[in-house]
Every structure is written in C-alpha cells, then in structure tokens.
Design a protein around this motif. Structure first.
Motif, PDB file in Angstrom:
ATOM      1  N   LEU A  52       0.830  -1.202   0.000  1.00 60.74           N
ATOM      2  CA  LEU A  52       0.000   0.000   0.000  1.00 60.74           C
ATOM      3  C   LEU A  52       0.867   1.256   0.000  1.00 60.74           C
ATOM      4  N   ALA A  53       1.920   1.262   0.810  1.00 61.43           N
ATOM      5  CA  ALA A  53       2.795   2.434   0.898  1.00 61.43           C
ATOM      6  C   ALA A  53       3.496   2.697  -0.426  1.00 61.43           C
ATOM      7  N   ALA A  54       3.898   1.628  -1.117  1.00 60.59           N
ATOM      8  CA  ALA A  54       4.554   1.798  -2.415  1.00 60.59           C
ATOM      9  C   ALA A  54       3.568   2.280  -3.468  1.00 60.59           C
ATOM     10  N   ALA A  55       2.314   1.858  -3.352  1.00 60.43           N
ATOM     11  CA  ALA A  55       1.313   2.211  -4.365  1.00 60.43           C
ATOM     12  C   ALA A  55       0.749   3.609  -4.176  1.00 60.43           C
ATOM     13  N   GLN A  56       0.577   4.047  -2.928  1.00 57.61           N
ATOM     14  CA  GLN A  56      -0.159   5.288  -2.677  1.00 57.61           C
ATOM     15  C   GLN A  56       0.519   6.194  -1.670  1.00 57.61           C
ATOM     16  N   GLY A  57       1.705   5.826  -1.218  1.00 58.60           N
ATOM     17  CA  GLY A  57       2.349   6.578  -0.153  1.00 58.60           C
ATOM     18  C   GLY A  57       3.283   7.669  -0.637  1.00 58.60           C
ATOM     19  N   GLU A  58       3.499   8.610   0.267  1.00 50.60           N
ATOM     20  CA  GLU A  58       4.482   9.674   0.030  1.00 50.60           C
ATOM     21  C   GLU A  58       5.496   9.694   1.166  1.00 50.60           C
ATOM     22  N   GLY A  59       5.813   8.514   1.652  1.00 50.99           N
ATOM     23  CA  GLY A  59       6.735   8.358   2.766  1.00 50.99           C
ATOM     24  C   GLY A  59       6.029   7.723   3.946  1.00 50.99           C
ATOM     25  N   VAL A  60       6.150   6.405   4.108  1.00 48.05           N
ATOM     26  CA  VAL A  60       5.475   5.679   5.184  1.00 48.05           C
ATOM     27  C   VAL A  60       6.504   4.816   5.913  1.00 48.05           C
ATOM     28  N   LEU A  61       6.522   4.925   7.252  1.00 49.35           N
ATOM     29  CA  LEU A  61       7.386   4.104   8.095  1.00 49.35           C
ATOM     30  C   LEU A  61       6.544   2.990   8.708  1.00 49.35           C
ATOM     31  N   ILE A  96      10.665  -0.658   8.404  1.00 55.61           N
ATOM     32  CA  ILE A  96      10.977  -0.456   6.990  1.00 55.61           C
ATOM     33  C   ILE A  96      10.344   0.863   6.563  1.00 55.61           C
ATOM     34  N   TYR A  97      11.160   1.724   5.943  1.00 54.38           N
ATOM     35  CA  TYR A  97      10.648   2.985   5.424  1.00 54.38           C
ATOM     36  C   TYR A  97      10.444   2.856   3.923  1.00 54.38           C
ATOM     37  N   VAL A  98       9.244   3.288   3.471  1.00 56.18           N
ATOM     38  CA  VAL A  98       8.892   3.225   2.050  1.00 56.18           C
ATOM     39  C   VAL A  98       8.766   4.658   1.536  1.00 56.18           C
ATOM     40  N   PRO A  99       9.700   5.124   0.692  1.00 57.31           N
ATOM     41  CA  PRO A  99       9.592   6.476   0.148  1.00 57.31           C
ATOM     42  C   PRO A  99       8.571   6.529  -0.982  1.00 57.31           C
ATOM     43  N   LYS A 100       8.286   7.703  -1.474  1.00 55.06           N
ATOM     44  CA  LYS A 100       7.409   7.847  -2.629  1.00 55.06           C
ATOM     45  C   LYS A 100       8.020   7.077  -3.795  1.00 55.06           C
ATOM     46  N   THR A 101       7.185   6.308  -4.469  1.00 59.11           N
ATOM     47  CA  THR A 101       7.663   5.408  -5.511  1.00 59.11           C
ATOM     48  C   THR A 101       7.887   6.146  -6.831  1.00 59.11           C
ATOM     49  N   GLY A 102       8.982   5.772  -7.508  1.00 58.26           N
ATOM     50  CA  GLY A 102       9.247   6.275  -8.857  1.00 58.26           C
ATOM     51  C   GLY A 102       8.832   5.255  -9.897  1.00 58.26           C
ATOM     52  N   LYS A 103       9.565   5.204 -10.987  1.00 60.43           N
ATOM     53  CA  LYS A 103       9.254   4.275 -12.073  1.00 60.43           C
ATOM     54  C   LYS A 103       9.558   2.847 -11.636  1.00 60.43           C
ATOM     55  N   LEU A 104       8.632   1.939 -11.923  1.00 57.66           N
ATOM     56  CA  LEU A 104       8.775   0.540 -11.528  1.00 57.66           C
ATOM     57  C   LEU A 104       8.883  -0.358 -12.758  1.00 57.66           C
ATOM     58  N   SER A 105       9.433  -1.548 -12.559  1.00 58.30           N
ATOM     59  CA  SER A 105       9.609  -2.515 -13.645  1.00 58.30           C
ATOM     60  C   SER A 105       8.789  -3.769 -13.359  1.00 58.30           C
ATOM     61  N   PRO A 106       8.317  -4.457 -14.419  1.00 59.99           N
ATOM     62  CA  PRO A 106       7.531  -5.690 -14.220  1.00 59.99           C
ATOM     63  C   PRO A 106       8.359  -6.775 -13.534  1.00 59.99           C
ATOM     64  N   VAL A 107       7.655  -7.651 -12.809  1.00 63.12           N
ATOM     65  CA  VAL A 107       8.305  -8.782 -12.141  1.00 63.12           C
ATOM     66  C   VAL A 107       7.462 -10.031 -12.327  1.00 63.12           C
ATOM     67  N   ASN A 108       8.089 -11.175 -12.111  1.00 60.64           N
ATOM     68  CA  ASN A 108       7.384 -12.445 -12.051  1.00 60.64           C
ATOM     69  C   ASN A 108       7.421 -12.955 -10.614  1.00 60.64           C
ATOM     70  N   ILE A 109       6.277 -13.405 -10.119  1.00 57.51           N
ATOM     71  CA  ILE A 109       6.152 -13.862  -8.731  1.00 57.51           C
ATOM     72  C   ILE A 109       5.607 -15.286  -8.735  1.00 57.51           C
ATOM     73  N   LYS A 110       6.243 -16.147  -7.964  1.00 56.63           N
ATOM     74  CA  LYS A 110       5.764 -17.521  -7.797  1.00 56.63           C
ATOM     75  C   LYS A 110       5.576 -17.793  -6.318  1.00 56.63           C
ATOM     76  N   THR A 111       4.343 -18.102  -5.918  1.00 57.78           N
ATOM     77  CA  THR A 111       4.096 -18.405  -4.513  1.00 57.78           C
ATOM     78  C   THR A 111       4.563 -19.821  -4.199  1.00 57.78           C
ATOM     79  N   ALA A 112       5.052 -20.009  -2.996  1.00 58.17           N
ATOM     80  CA  ALA A 112       5.530 -21.317  -2.544  1.00 58.17           C
ATOM     81  C   ALA A 112       5.640 -21.268  -1.029  1.00 58.17           C
TER      82      ALA A 112
END
Length: 421
Positions: free
Chosen positions: A243-252, A282-298
């Motif tokens: 949530l902090a990465a998607a909509q935050g402007e600095g969340v601790l 963990i501190y999450v700053p305001k997010t910049g440009k992001l790159s696609p990823v692949n995620i595998k749950t296990a």
C-alpha cells in the motif's frame, strides 16, 4: 454484514505499527487450553478471529479477557463441551482445537471448520498425524470425532505435503504423547516457531521448529503462568508495504521482522521500490518508475500466497505485464474480476496463472471481498482509486487486519466501516 467505504485518491504518509501475527494467534489461543495455569499474551491483534476464538473458549468454561493487545486465558476450570458451530465455521483455524483438545483430553469433537473460500484445503495430513499418534478419526454429519482410547504415543510422521496447519496441529497433540514424536517434511513458517516457543515456555520439549524436522518429547504437565508476546504479522506488514509503495508519500512501517519478509522485500526491490530496511522497521519512500516482475508463490521462506493479492494493485501501476504463478491455492483468483471492476487489467486462468497488465485510472465502485487477502487487495485499490469505493463482506478483511480503520486513518486515508443492510 459490514462494508468498507473508501474515499480514494488521498496520498498516504506517516507511521503504522504492525500487530501480532494472525496466523500465530489462531494457534496460540487453542494451545492455551493445554496449560494447567492461566496464560497471558501480549501484542495480540485486535481482529474478529480473536473474539470468535474467545466464544469457543467460553463454551468450554475457559474464561478470557482481551484489551489493548493483552489477552488472558484461564483454562483451570475447563470442561469438555460441544463447541459452538457458528464460531467454528467462521474461521478455518478453529481446527487447531482438534490437536489441543486431543492433547488435553485424549479426544476431540469438532464441527468441520469454515473460513475463507480459496479452493480445496483438505485436512488429510492432520488426520494422518493424529492416527499415527494412536487416535481413531471418524466423520459424521460434518463433524469430526477423534478418540485416543489407549492414549497418545510418540510416532514417526512424514507429511506427504508441507502443511502449516498439520504441522501445528500435530505439535499440539504430541506435546502430551508418551515418548518422542518425529515430524518430517514439516512447515518452516515463523508462526510455527512462535507456537513452539510458547509451548516450550510452558514446559513442553519441542526441538527443530523452523526446520523440516521437528522432534516433540511428550511431557505430563504444562503451565506456570506463562506470558508470551506474539511475533509481528508478516502478512499485515507486507500489505502495508504494498500500500505504501502504491499510494504513499513516505510511510514508516514499525514492529517488523524483515527476515520474515525476505522474498517479498526482494520482489519489491526488484521492481524498483527503494525500501530502507532497518532492524525492526521499513521505510517506504514515494515510488518512482517501476519494472515488471514475475512472482511464484511457494511455502516459506518463498513468496507467501497470502501476499500475492495485496501486491496486485501495485503491479497494475507498472508499464508492462507482471506474472503471478499461484502454486499453493490455484483457485485463489476471486479478487481478479473485482479489481477489474475498479479499472485494473488482469487476466487469470483456472491453474493459478495471473497476468497483471498496466492499469488505466482506477475509479471507485462497489466490489465484494470473498476472503481476507482478496479484501486487502480491494481495499488498496480503493485507496488508489478516484471517487468512492465500497467493499462489501468487509468482515472477511476485519478477521485478519488489526485496528484496520484506525491505522489507515492515521496515514491520512478516508475510510469507514458501515453496516451493509
């Protein structure tokens, strides 16, 4: 019935403190009835599951009090009784009473548990463990009867598949069994270590929790007014990170054990989120440009199935397509059509393969939370969206997130819980 009403689009900032782990709590509370003395817990999450478990305790004449994260359970006057089916069916983890009642009384009768609908979650490995310890298991009219007429005796048990629930349930049953129980191919989750630590502090003899081989030497008595603090909830922490990465402007995000989130943190760093990972925050700053990823749950320590849904709205911000491969519960895709109603662009098949494409602007609408983590994903998307989002079936979300509205409000969110008539 409850609903979350979210006025989205507001930037989030500030601090949030993570509560005790839900997946520890729902095992620790049933484990408390193994004690011959009162038990005290600190740091317990204020979630609906705790109150439902208190109702189950009350049916057995076990008193409890819960306030400000402190939970006291007094099992000294416990009696065998029929457990309330409504509370049992409200949460799947009520099945931990199978192991704890079997350990305490040598028998257990439990209505088949309910909880989230995320596809088949059989309890055959639980039953296999109980039978290996000397119990007889039968099912009649949606009720499971477990009886160890000649007592429980230590055994060598190899789980056919890694199962957190079966690992915990077998531990609960085996702590009073005669001799040594060796459990192989055990789950390694931190919540299992938490349960074993609590039981050992009461006098149990459990070694190897957190590895794939656990040895339990049975003891006759457990007790001594134990006080135990639950570990922080890594799934709640991961949800707030997304949530902090998607909509935050600095969340601790405070009260975190980063080692419990290594796979999740690695994916966030891979996509370009500049996390500042500290000792217990963990501190999450305001997010910049992001790159696609692949995620595998296990299974742990890999990427948790409970976090593939909360991270999905964040993936929709990325130019390109990110892939999620859900290997634990392939049917765990019920959030997808609901997120698409908000404006996301996600494809999913029946085999657990989810393609998250770049979303357009998200717009508020009415969506339904079919389970805890699906509801968390919808809540995050609603906080990102313009306008008003209503998340129905909100009681699912409230089962798993400590003081949800209070915490989000402190981050500048506009969110309320309302009755949904």
């Amino acid at each position: 019935m409850k609903k979350l009403v979210i006025h989205g689009g507001r930037p989030l900032s500030g601090e949030v403190t993570i509560g005790g782990a839900k997946n520890s709590t729902v095992a620790l509370i049933p484990a408390a009835i193994l004690s011959e003395d009162p038990v005290h817990f600190d740091g317990m999450p204020d979630i609906l599951d705790v109150y439902n478990l208190q109702l189950i305790l009350e049916s057995m004449n076990v008193s409890s009090t819960f306030e400000d994260g402190k939970l006291m359970i007094d099992p000294t006057q416990i009696v065998e009784a029929d457990l309330p089916s409504t509370a049992i069916k409200s949460l799947r983890a009520s099945y931990y009473f199978m192991g704890s009642l079997l350990g305490r009384f040598g028998r257990a009768t439990v209505t088949f548990p309910g909880g989230d609908n995320i596809g088949p979650r059989p309890i055959d490995q639980h039953i296999k463990g109980f039978e290996a310890l000397g119990a007889t298991v039968s099912e009649e009219n949606d009720t499971i009867h477990i009886v160890a007429e000649n007592g429980l005796k230590g055994a060598h048990i190899f789980l056919d598949m890694v199962s957190v629930g079966a690992t915990m349930n077998i531990i609960l049953a085996a702590v009073h069994a005669q001799g040594v129980t060796t459990l192989e191919n055990a789950a390694k989750e931190p919540e299992i270590i938490d349960l074993a630590t609590f039981l050992n502090n009461m006098g149990a003899n459990i070694r190897g929790a957190g590895t794939d081989t656990i040895r339990i030497t049975g003891v006759e008595h457990l007790g001594s007014e134990t006080t135990h603090t639950a570990i922080p909830d890594r799934i709640e922490a991961g949800t707030y990170l997304a949530l902090a990465a998607a909509q935050g402007e600095g969340v601790l995000i405070k009260n975190v054990i980063p080692e419990h989130l290594e796979a999740f943190i690695a994916k966030m760093l891979e996509m370009g989120v500049e996390l500042d990972v500290r000792e217990d925050s963990i501190y999450v700053p305001k997010t910049g440009k992001l790159s696609p990823v692949n995620i595998k749950t296990a299974p742990y320590p890999s990427f948790a199935t409970d976090l593939q849904q909360p991270i999905t709205p964040l993936l929709g911000m990325i130019d390109g397509t990110s892939m999620i491969y859900e290997t634990i519960y392939p049917e765990r895709t019920r959030h997808v059509p609901e997120l698409n109603k908000l404006g996301m662009n996600i494809d999913a098949d029946t085999y657990g393969e989810i393609a998250v494409h770049k979303s357009g602007e998200l717009h508020g609408t009415t969506v339904a939370a079919e389970e805890i983590r699906a509801g968390a994903a919808l809540m995050i998307a609603g906080l990102m969206a313009d306008g008003v989002t209503e998340v129905t079936n909100a009681e699912h979300v409230l089962r798993g997130y400590d003081r949800l509205v209070h915490k989000l409000t402190m981050l500048n969110a506009d969110i309320q819980i309302e009755d949904d008539f």
